[in-house]
Motif scaffolding. Sequence first.
Motif, PDB file in Angstrom:
ATOM      1  N   SER A 290       0.852  -1.185   0.000  1.00  0.00           N
ATOM      2  CA  SER A 290       0.000   0.000   0.000  1.00  0.00           C
ATOM      3  C   SER A 290       0.892   1.242   0.000  1.00  0.00           C
ATOM      4  N   ASN A 291       0.282   2.359  -0.328  1.00  0.00           N
ATOM      5  CA  ASN A 291       0.994   3.635  -0.382  1.00  0.00           C
ATOM      6  C   ASN A 291       1.246   4.120   1.047  1.00  0.00           C
ATOM      7  N   ALA A 292       2.468   3.994   1.514  1.00  0.00           N
ATOM      8  CA  ALA A 292       2.799   4.304   2.906  1.00  0.00           C
ATOM      9  C   ALA A 292       3.166   5.766   3.134  1.00  0.00           C
ATOM     10  N   VAL A 293       3.219   6.572   2.087  1.00  0.00           N
ATOM     11  CA  VAL A 293       3.610   7.978   2.251  1.00  0.00           C
ATOM     12  C   VAL A 293       2.481   8.923   1.854  1.00  0.00           C
ATOM     13  N   MET A 294       1.283   8.414   1.740  1.00  0.00           N
ATOM     14  CA  MET A 294       0.189   9.261   1.279  1.00  0.00           C
ATOM     15  C   MET A 294      -0.341  10.179   2.379  1.00  0.00           C
ATOM     16  N   ASP A 295      -0.916  11.271   1.957  1.00  0.00           N
ATOM     17  CA  ASP A 295      -1.567  12.226   2.853  1.00  0.00           C
ATOM     18  C   ASP A 295      -3.055  11.903   2.843  1.00  0.00           C
ATOM     19  N   GLN A 296      -3.541  11.258   3.887  1.00  0.00           N
ATOM     20  CA  GLN A 296      -4.927  10.799   3.936  1.00  0.00           C
ATOM     21  C   GLN A 296      -5.924  11.955   3.840  1.00  0.00           C
ATOM     22  N   ASN A 297      -5.539  13.138   4.267  1.00  0.00           N
ATOM     23  CA  ASN A 297      -6.440  14.288   4.173  1.00  0.00           C
ATOM     24  C   ASN A 297      -6.733  14.669   2.726  1.00  0.00           C
ATOM     25  N   ARG A 298      -5.839  14.301   1.806  1.00  0.00           N
ATOM     26  CA  ARG A 298      -6.052  14.629   0.393  1.00  0.00           C
ATOM     27  C   ARG A 298      -7.043  13.694  -0.286  1.00  0.00           C
ATOM     28  N   LEU A 299      -7.537  12.702   0.441  1.00  0.00           N
ATOM     29  CA  LEU A 299      -8.574  11.823  -0.088  1.00  0.00           C
ATOM     30  C   LEU A 299      -9.949  12.487  -0.049  1.00  0.00           C
TER      31      LEU A 299
END
Length: 163
Positions: free
Chosen positions: A34-43
């Motif tokens: 899975s994408n471990a560096v993503m910014d969840q707020n940008r979802l």
Amino acid sequence: MYRLIALLLLSACVAAPKTVVVGRYRAPDAPMYSNAVMDQNRLVGTWSQVAAFGGEGCKPGGAEISRGAGGLQIRYRLCESGVQMAAAGTMASETVGRFAVPGQPGPWWILWADGDYRTLVVGSPNGRLGFILNRGPFPPDRLKAARDIFEWNGYDPRGLVVY
């Protein structure tokens, strides 16, 4: 004895619950990341479904993700394995890029998000789902990247139905 036979006959008349057959779209022994560096707020925002494994048989849907008191909230209607799935509730974060989503046959792992968070590739380790969510235009280069990401994670990209 007659009661037992009558009971067995009666139980045979009761309709069995409808079982939704869910496909397995990835090799069970393939590693998955899975994408471990993503910014969840940008979802947060409105997403359209542009592709799915087993996407025949129903119309593409979408998802609305928002912030709530308990974290990210989701309301979705998606075509998954040829069946319309819909639910709403909390996207419980298991770790960065991995979510328990209400009404799903497995967790959602965000396998890839493009740099501007316009395209999400979503899969599940159990291989029972795989789809692409998008915002705005969906150019061929992002479709190719999404197919490559699915293949990297053990999916057979030939099974991906693009809407």
